[in-house]
Design a protein around this motif. Structure first.
Motif, PDB file in Angstrom:
ATOM      1  N   ILE A  85       0.835  -1.203   0.000  1.00 52.07           N
ATOM      2  CA  ILE A  85       0.000   0.000   0.000  1.00 52.07           C
ATOM      3  C   ILE A  85       0.870   1.254   0.000  1.00 52.07           C
ATOM      4  N   ARG A  86       0.235   2.392  -0.307  1.00 56.27           N
ATOM      5  CA  ARG A  86       0.913   3.692  -0.276  1.00 56.27           C
ATOM      6  C   ARG A  86       1.090   4.151   1.165  1.00 56.27           C
ATOM      7  N   ALA A  87       2.164   4.902   1.372  1.00 60.81           N
ATOM      8  CA  ALA A  87       2.418   5.488   2.686  1.00 60.81           C
ATOM      9  C   ALA A  87       3.406   6.635   2.499  1.00 60.81           C
ATOM     10  N   ALA A  88       3.488   7.484   3.501  1.00 66.00           N
ATOM     11  CA  ALA A  88       4.541   8.505   3.526  1.00 66.00           C
ATOM     12  C   ALA A  88       5.765   7.821   4.126  1.00 66.00           C
ATOM     13  N   VAL A  89       6.779   7.579   3.305  1.00 63.66           N
ATOM     14  CA  VAL A  89       7.935   6.785   3.708  1.00 63.66           C
ATOM     15  C   VAL A  89       9.186   7.639   3.669  1.00 63.66           C
ATOM     16  N   SER A  90      10.043   7.459   4.669  1.00 65.34           N
ATOM     17  CA  SER A  90      11.344   8.135   4.657  1.00 65.34           C
ATOM     18  C   SER A  90      12.390   7.187   5.226  1.00 65.34           C
ATOM     19  N   VAL A 103      18.141   8.854   2.622  1.00 63.86           N
ATOM     20  CA  VAL A 103      18.089   8.041   1.417  1.00 63.86           C
ATOM     21  C   VAL A 103      16.856   8.532   0.672  1.00 63.86           C
ATOM     22  N   GLU A 104      17.057   9.149  -0.479  1.00 62.98           N
ATOM     23  CA  GLU A 104      15.931   9.670  -1.256  1.00 62.98           C
ATOM     24  C   GLU A 104      15.184   8.496  -1.871  1.00 62.98           C
ATOM     25  N   TYR A 116       8.855   1.531  -2.486  1.00 61.15           N
ATOM     26  CA  TYR A 116       9.686   2.729  -2.455  1.00 61.15           C
ATOM     27  C   TYR A 116      11.143   2.293  -2.584  1.00 61.15           C
ATOM     28  N   VAL A 117      11.853   2.920  -3.520  1.00 57.99           N
ATOM     29  CA  VAL A 117      13.210   2.511  -3.840  1.00 57.99           C
ATOM     30  C   VAL A 117      14.126   3.727  -3.845  1.00 57.99           C
ATOM     31  N   GLY A 118      15.307   3.564  -3.262  1.00 58.14           N
ATOM     32  CA  GLY A 118      16.311   4.625  -3.284  1.00 58.14           C
ATOM     33  C   GLY A 118      17.701   4.029  -3.381  1.00 58.14           C
ATOM     34  N   THR A 119      18.600   4.755  -4.028  1.00 58.78           N
ATOM     35  CA  THR A 119      19.983   4.292  -4.129  1.00 58.78           C
ATOM     36  C   THR A 119      20.879   5.209  -3.301  1.00 58.78           C
ATOM     37  N   SER A 131      17.365   3.709   9.344  1.00 57.33           N
ATOM     38  CA  SER A 131      16.125   4.012  10.037  1.00 57.33           C
ATOM     39  C   SER A 131      15.079   4.300   8.967  1.00 57.33           C
ATOM     40  N   VAL A 132      14.011   3.517   8.981  1.00 56.10           N
ATOM     41  CA  VAL A 132      12.949   3.649   7.983  1.00 56.10           C
ATOM     42  C   VAL A 132      11.650   3.918   8.726  1.00 56.10           C
ATOM     43  N   THR A 133      10.905   4.915   8.271  1.00 58.87           N
ATOM     44  CA  THR A 133       9.613   5.218   8.883  1.00 58.87           C
ATOM     45  C   THR A 133       8.542   5.280   7.806  1.00 58.87           C
ATOM     46  N   ALA A 134       7.324   4.960   8.211  1.00 55.65           N
ATOM     47  CA  ALA A 134       6.189   5.030   7.288  1.00 55.65           C
ATOM     48  C   ALA A 134       4.941   5.408   8.075  1.00 55.65           C
ATOM     49  N   ARG A 135       4.127   6.236   7.447  1.00 57.32           N
ATOM     50  CA  ARG A 135       2.831   6.602   8.016  1.00 57.32           C
ATOM     51  C   ARG A 135       1.794   6.409   6.914  1.00 57.32           C
ATOM     52  N   ILE A 136       0.807   5.581   7.187  1.00 57.42           N
ATOM     53  CA  ILE A 136      -0.207   5.262   6.194  1.00 57.42           C
ATOM     54  C   ILE A 136      -1.110   6.464   5.937  1.00 57.42           C
ATOM     55  N   ASP A 137      -1.529   7.131   6.980  1.00 57.12           N
ATOM     56  CA  ASP A 137      -2.311   8.362   6.877  1.00 57.12           C
ATOM     57  C   ASP A 137      -2.045   9.188   8.128  1.00 57.12           C
TER      58      ASP A 137
END
Length: 161
Positions: A85-90, A103-104, A116-119, A131-137
């Protein structure tokens, strides 16, 4: 994780191809995951040289001995099946010296499924804390995942935790 991949790949062609290519860049790249209620935040790191040339071209990834891919997927459990699913990921990476860099991440979507992919560049044998974070809404809790990887050129990174 194998069971999860088989469920996802049956129903999600392009995202599944990317996820499988990145995740299968050998089972040496250990996926990391944290579950919170119906949601799972999953991430893995793979050296870009472990990705097929076709997949790299398709997703604008330039293979290099000292470049890796961070792949992040947020899943929602629907009747026992994990759906991306979609989320706000960083994501950030931090060296053992405390130097922190973002990591963009870019969203890769196909048929409503998303990852979500970043190099990023690394120094051989460097140990990085992710450190990876995600917020669904906005009303949902923040999903947080932390893990450590020892970066190695020409091979997938080896997990140290």
């Amino acid at each position: 994780m194998q069971r999860l991949l088989s469920r996802v790949t049956r129903r999600t062609p392009a995202v599944a191809v990317l996820a499988c290519t990145v995740w299968s860049a050998v089972a040496l790249a250990q996926p990391h995951a944290v579950r919170h209620g119906l949601f799972t935040l999953s991430s893995s790191v793979v050296n870009t040289q472990s990705i097929s040339a076709e997949t790299a071209r398709q997703h604008g990834i330039e293979p290099s001995e000292q470049r890796a891919v961070l792949n992040v997927v947020v899943f929602r459990d629907v009747d026992g099946v994990q759906w991306p699913i979609r989320a706000a990921v960083s994501a950030t990476r931090t060296t053992l010296l405390g130097v922190q860099r973002d990591v963009e991440l870019r969203q890769v979507e196909d048929q409503g499924r998303v990852s979500y992919v970043g190099t990023f560049e690394f120094v051989p044998r460097e140990v990085l804390d992710f450190s990876v974070t995600a917020r669904i809404d906005p009303a949902s809790p923040l999903l947080e995942l932390s893990f450590r990887e020892r970066m190695t050129p020409t091979q997938p990174p080896a997990s140290t935790r």
